[in-house]
Write an enzyme that holds these catalytic residues in place. Structure first.
Site, PDB file in Angstrom:
ATOM      1  N   CYS B 132     131.575  61.023  90.567  1.00 54.16           N
ATOM      2  CA  CYS B 132     132.359  60.630  89.386  1.00 54.16           C
ATOM      3  C   CYS B 132     131.710  59.493  88.595  1.00 54.16           C
ATOM      4  O   CYS B 132     131.617  59.550  87.368  1.00 54.16           O
ATOM      5  CB  CYS B 132     133.771  60.238  89.800  1.00 54.16           C
ATOM      6  SG  CYS B 132     133.848  59.140  91.230  1.00 54.16           S
ATOM      7  N   HIS B 252     137.693  54.958  86.021  1.00 56.49           N
ATOM      8  CA  HIS B 252     136.563  54.119  86.437  1.00 56.49           C
ATOM      9  C   HIS B 252     135.967  53.429  85.215  1.00 56.49           C
ATOM     10  O   HIS B 252     135.798  54.051  84.163  1.00 56.49           O
ATOM     11  CB  HIS B 252     135.451  54.974  87.055  1.00 56.49           C
ATOM     12  CG  HIS B 252     135.749  55.500  88.427  1.00 56.49           C
ATOM     13  ND1 HIS B 252     136.884  55.183  89.139  1.00 56.49           N
ATOM     14  CD2 HIS B 252     135.027  56.327  89.236  1.00 56.49           C
ATOM     15  CE1 HIS B 252     136.846  55.794  90.325  1.00 56.49           C
ATOM     16  NE2 HIS B 252     135.742  56.494  90.400  1.00 56.49           N
TER      17      HIS B 252
END
Lengths: 351, 351
Positions: B132, B252
């Site tokens: 990710c 994130h």
């Protein structure tokens, strides 16, 4: 009990988040204090504070409050410092100022005792305490600079809300409860009380601390850049910072990339150096999952360093993870430590 | 409604945090699906899931479940991928694997469609979906690399707990409530479920994601380093990463320092480039406090980039702040996007 022989110490901003930590720190340390004077705005005056078993009433700050004061610790905001520091100095006090008001003034030493204690000798009445995120970084970097030289610093910070004061702490806690209750979230303090927009900090990350300058960097980032160069006496040092606010109460963390000047330095050498460095606690044992974390640093005076590793590509590159209590080494403890250094160096004397 | 002409698609790990996002993403997109098969461990089998108005029962994954499947999206852990991917490929399916099992296998393309879609053409049945934190970074960096070259990348991450699965989300929320209630905090998941020690994440920061390697870097950091080089076809690129877990649920963030190869590039040029880059949303207006934040990125497929500024010392240095939903572009959406690319490139055909 305060002592019969000792210093007259004043704290301006005694009821704030840092002021309270200053009182607690003075209580724990052995700086001889004859009298502690607590000063604040008119709004907070009248509060009673227990210090070494004695009750002290906080007074409204006025110029004449500094008569007879040896050392005055300021932490009530930049404009208050600008107003009262000359008044205190005129009356013979040495001011240790925790705001950004005088930090870049070339007549004012900017001091982290582990790094540049000797700069205190050239003071003209005012000594500046650096920004919290700068202090912990230079404590970790100075032993490396001394031994291996330093050519470049790139830091990304992970900063707690207490750096923005008591109102920011309340905001984080209130918002966190609202999110857990699936209620609407109110934001009125962070990222910057005086700026136009406010964003939720609970379960979020805000890449803004202090206002923006025209060059795209924030003032917080420019403080880290300029103060690091001044404290380390390295105007030519390449320093870059990205400062970020996180949903934690206390404890700043920093991911620091550096390039040293010496060739063939190993991570083991850097660890050995930091193991015995003043003010530093090495917490670096990946195999046993030992590394610094803000929650573990709260209430401690030291700077915790870990995750030290050599860059895989850049021969002179190293990575470090640096954590400290932003209210203590980042503010209150560094100020009290400066007071202790002044006494040690004979720049104030006990009467 | 599923369609009469279309692909037979399977999701392995359908009940997990990423699997659920895969189902939701397929529902929103226009990939023609004749039949959707949902697979899981025996423990979660039997769950019923609504997809385009039809109820689908999750089945226990067995090799024969992949008979007749055109594309299988895997997100059930590395060991499950290693067991079932060869079985699915043997039965004619193309596997898009979201685990780290095959990412560095030189026979397996590692694909972010905005960056290296053409690598799909050389697949041998398995295509790997990158980590990710790697995906969002390369989406932001590829337009810069293409235009100005890229010599160095130093990234510090600010990662949400959902990257560690549903149990980590519960742990963060439960711990947060415990801290607010001033109750004792239990930790049993983070930083790494299979590691020896567990630390509180609520109102804390943990500088460990995945286990440590012998070189002092974590596997998460090495994934970012190695995957970036592979996806960008730059084995010689200097990449360093420090990966950090934060107390936020999803989204994130990354503080990225890069050095380009061209001379005299300006921050304005980099902004102009990213303004029109595929998959990127530029959010960069400091004067109006506009910058990416994870809370605002949740539920969106794009990569958000802001705080773009030129380094003050290094002529070729730039700083960026990159945010994305780690469950979408970081996982589910990138996998579905790969499936869409396979169809677009004629590597699968609708029957």
């Amino acid at each position: 009990m305060t002592e019969s022989l000792g210093l007259n110490v004043a704290i301006l901003g005694a009821t704030g988040a840092v002021g309270q930590q200053m009182i607690a720190t003075l209580e724990k340390r052995n700086l001889p204090i004859k009298k502690l004077t607590l000063l604040s705005s008119a709004r907070s005056a009248g509060t009673r504070v227990l210090f070494k078993g004695e009750e002290i009433e906080v007074q409204e700050a006025k110029p004449e409050c500094f008569e007879g004061i040896d050392i005055a610790l300021f932490s009530a905001g930049g404009s208050i410092s600008k107003e009262f520091a000359p008044e205190a100095v005129k009356r013979g006090a040495i001011v240790v100022d925790n705001t950004s008001a005088f930090r870049m003034d070339e007549n004012v030493p900017l001091v982290v005792p582990e790094v540049n204690e000797d700069d205190l000798k050239s003071h003209n009445g005012i000594i500046a305490n650096p920004n919290c995120s700068t202090i912990q970084m230079v404590v970790a970097l100075e032993p490396i600079r001394k031994e291996f030289g330093l050519g470049k610093v790139v830091v990304s910070t992970y900063q707690a809300v207490s750096g923005a004061g008591a109102a920011a702490i309340s905001e984080l806690l209130d918002q966190s409860q609202a999110v857990l209750n699936e209620e609407e979230v109110q934001a009125s303090v962070l990222p910057v009380k005086g700026d136009n927009k406010h964003y939720q900090i609970a379960f979020n990350v805000i890449p803004q601390i202090d206002k923006f300058q025209d060059n795209g960097f924030t003032f917080e980032e420019m403080k880290m850049i300029n103060e690091t160069k001044k404290i380390m006496h390295m105007p030519e040092l390449s320093v870059a910072a990205t400062c970020v606010r996180l949903p934690i109460v206390t404890g700043h963390s920093e991911s620091v990339y550096i390039e040293v000047e010496s060739e063939a330095v190993t991570a083991i050498q850097v660890k050995e150096l930091l193991k015995t460095a003043t003010g530093v606690v090495l917490q670096d044992d990946p195999e046993n999952q030992v590394y610094p974390m803000p929650q573990a640093a709260v209430g401690k005076n030291e700077v915790f360093v870990g995750r030290i590793r050599k860059d895989l590509d850049e021969e002179k590159g190293f990575h470090l993870w640096v954590v400290s209590d932003n209210l203590l080494k980042g503010a209150a403890w560094n100020s009290v430590q400066i007071a202790e250094s002044l006494l040690k160096l004979g720049l104030v004397t006990v009467k």
